[in-house]
Write an enzyme that holds these catalytic residues in place. Structure first.
Site, PDB file in Angstrom:
ATOM      1  N   GLU A  90     -27.516 -21.908 -26.014  1.00 48.34           N
ATOM      2  CA  GLU A  90     -27.559 -20.844 -25.173  1.00 48.34           C
ATOM      3  C   GLU A  90     -28.731 -19.736 -25.994  1.00 48.34           C
ATOM      4  O   GLU A  90     -28.559 -19.529 -27.307  1.00 48.34           O
ATOM      5  CB  GLU A  90     -26.561 -20.289 -24.652  1.00 48.34           C
ATOM      6  CG  GLU A  90     -25.620 -20.953 -23.661  1.00 48.34           C
ATOM      7  CD  GLU A  90     -24.288 -20.175 -23.357  1.00 48.34           C
ATOM      8  OE1 GLU A  90     -24.251 -19.149 -23.625  1.00 48.34           O
ATOM      9  OE2 GLU A  90     -23.228 -20.867 -22.907  1.00 48.34           O
ATOM     10  N   CYS A 103     -32.039 -13.299 -28.281  1.00 47.54           N
ATOM     11  CA  CYS A 103     -30.645 -13.577 -28.949  1.00 47.54           C
ATOM     12  C   CYS A 103     -30.649 -14.957 -29.010  1.00 47.54           C
ATOM     13  O   CYS A 103     -30.589 -15.662 -27.954  1.00 47.54           O
ATOM     14  CB  CYS A 103     -29.484 -12.714 -28.108  1.00 47.54           C
ATOM     15  SG  CYS A 103     -28.011 -13.341 -29.036  1.00 47.54           S
ATOM     16  N   CYS A 110     -19.297 -23.139 -32.045  1.00 49.12           N
ATOM     17  CA  CYS A 110     -18.891 -22.151 -33.405  1.00 49.12           C
ATOM     18  C   CYS A 110     -17.540 -22.409 -33.746  1.00 49.12           C
ATOM     19  O   CYS A 110     -16.581 -22.979 -33.141  1.00 49.12           O
ATOM     20  CB  CYS A 110     -19.002 -20.745 -33.010  1.00 49.12           C
ATOM     21  SG  CYS A 110     -18.491 -19.728 -34.468  1.00 49.12           S
ATOM     22  N   CYS A 114     -13.166 -16.854 -32.635  1.00 47.56           N
ATOM     23  CA  CYS A 114     -12.724 -15.502 -32.370  1.00 47.56           C
ATOM     24  C   CYS A 114     -12.133 -15.516 -31.057  1.00 47.56           C
ATOM     25  O   CYS A 114     -12.521 -16.165 -30.018  1.00 47.56           O
ATOM     26  CB  CYS A 114     -13.861 -14.673 -32.520  1.00 47.56           C
ATOM     27  SG  CYS A 114     -14.801 -14.605 -34.310  1.00 47.56           S
ATOM     28  N   CYS A 117     -14.456 -14.663 -27.832  1.00 45.83           N
ATOM     29  CA  CYS A 117     -15.604 -15.258 -27.810  1.00 45.83           C
ATOM     30  C   CYS A 117     -15.518 -16.504 -27.066  1.00 45.83           C
ATOM     31  O   CYS A 117     -14.819 -17.358 -27.302  1.00 45.83           O
ATOM     32  CB  CYS A 117     -16.187 -15.339 -29.228  1.00 45.83           C
ATOM     33  SG  CYS A 117     -17.812 -16.020 -29.339  1.00 45.83           S
ATOM     34  N   CYS A 330     -22.221 -14.937 -25.034  1.00 48.90           N
ATOM     35  CA  CYS A 330     -22.658 -16.405 -25.774  1.00 48.90           C
ATOM     36  C   CYS A 330     -21.483 -17.271 -25.385  1.00 48.90           C
ATOM     37  O   CYS A 330     -20.392 -17.004 -25.617  1.00 48.90           O
ATOM     38  CB  CYS A 330     -22.609 -16.053 -27.118  1.00 48.90           C
ATOM     39  SG  CYS A 330     -24.298 -16.291 -27.606  1.00 48.90           S
TER      40      CYS A 330
END
Length: 339
Positions: A90, A103, A110, A114, A117, A330
């Site tokens: 993205e 961005c 990832c 987190c 997220c 995100c």
């Protein structure tokens, strides 16, 4: 064949010289790609026709196709790109008065997971190549019919876990002979990788640093950001002090404010203690509604948090997330399509 968007100008010159082509042809190609945003060799009309026919056998543009686009009422644009191997990433266009920010992502997914997220919830697949990072920028400039002013590595992934590709992409986009975007127009946002921060300090590349902090209490931060279990707040602070001593640059801290979790008077006092002596700017972000267990604090809580920071001399601002009427956080769009 070589990925053209992973090559700096000098590398492209070397490649063409090895094929007994004049070095200045590389300059022409670089100009077409980075100043005119051309992604088709046949359109590079000042190249000899024979060379235009040969280039697809030497160089290729990384496959990247927009499979979904979303447009917010606040001007934010969200793109979901499909890569050659079927993975999806993205990128976001953020419009502000007088400037445009991209961005962009540095990884497919990832690994840091987190809790607030959506990217981490989707898991980690692989690093992006330099060309795939650069390609996001060129495709979005083509989409908005103009140049970007600032690029932030705040998209999918942890930039310091893909340093080589990230730095090479920055250098390619910075090159005055091509895109010519100043180093101070780039920001790396990290979840807190101390060695990456120190290497940035030593690199003498004058790009901006942003740190996702979200708590100055080790136990709480570890629950929100598992990376803190490996790189504690003490080791992070040591790296931040080192970075500031080497560069003199102010550091931006991102603090997602979560109701009943990290928005108390004790939380703000711990934050003040942690950042004292570090030249800081604190972005207070009422949490984006990704995790159903997290809620945004009341407006008064947000005001109280910011006023306390300002009362003791910290520069701060409340940053309301753009594109909340679309999947602009995100990983949200990628996760929804995969689900």
């Amino acid at each position: 064949m070589k990925d053209i968007l992973s090559l700096g100008l000098d590398e492209m010159r070397g490649l063409l010289l090895s094929k007994e082509e004049a070095a200045f042809r590389a300059d022409q190609i670089f100009n077409w790609v980075y100043k005119k945003r051309t992604l088709d060799f046949s359109e590079m009309t000042n190249l000899p026709k024979a060379l235009r026919g040969e280039l697809p056998g030497l160089l290729y543009f990384p496959a990247m196709r927009a499979v979904e686009k979303q447009f917010s009422k606040d001007g934010t644009e969200k793109y979901l790109w499909k890569l050659k191997d079927g993975n999806q990433i993205e990128s976001v266009v953020l419009r502000h008065p007088g400037h445009v920010t991209f961005c962009i992502s540095s990884q497919v997914g990832c690994a840091l997971n987190c809790s607030f997220c959506a990217t981490g919830a989707g898991g980690f697949s692989r690093n992006l190549s330099t060309g795939e990072i650069v390609s996001q920028v060129i495709h979005m400039e083509r989409a908005i019919h103009g140049p970007v002013d600032n690029i932030v590595f705040m998209g999918m992934g942890e930039p310091f876990l893909n340093e080589n590709s990230v730095y090479k992409a920055i250098n390619i986009l910075h090159d005055p002979r091509g895109r010519n975007l100043g180093f101070r127009h780039f920001t790396i946002s990290t979840a807190g990788i101390p060695e990456g921060i120190k290497r940035l300090a030593d690199s003498e590349i004058d790009i901006r640093l942003s740190v996702s902090l979200h708590s100055a209490k080790d136990e709480l931060r570890s629950s929100l950001m598992p990376v803190n279990r490996i790189h504690s707040l003490d080791s992070l602070r040591e790296a931040l002090v080192y970075y500031q001593q080497k560069t003199g640059n102010r550091i931006t801290f991102e603090y997602a404010l979560i109701s009943g979790v990290n928005d108390t008077a004790g939380d703000v006092e711990q934050l003040i203690k942690y950042l004292r002596g570090i030249k800081s700017f604190i972005n207070i972000i009422p949490v984006n509604p990704v995790n159903p267990n997290f809620e945004r604090p009341t407006d008064q809580k947000v005001v109280d948090f910011e006023e306390r920071l300002k009362a003791v001399g910290f520069e701060s601002a409340v940053r309301h997330e753009k594109g909340t009427d679309i999947d602009a956080a995100c990983g949200q769009l990628r996760q929804r399509r995969r689900g």
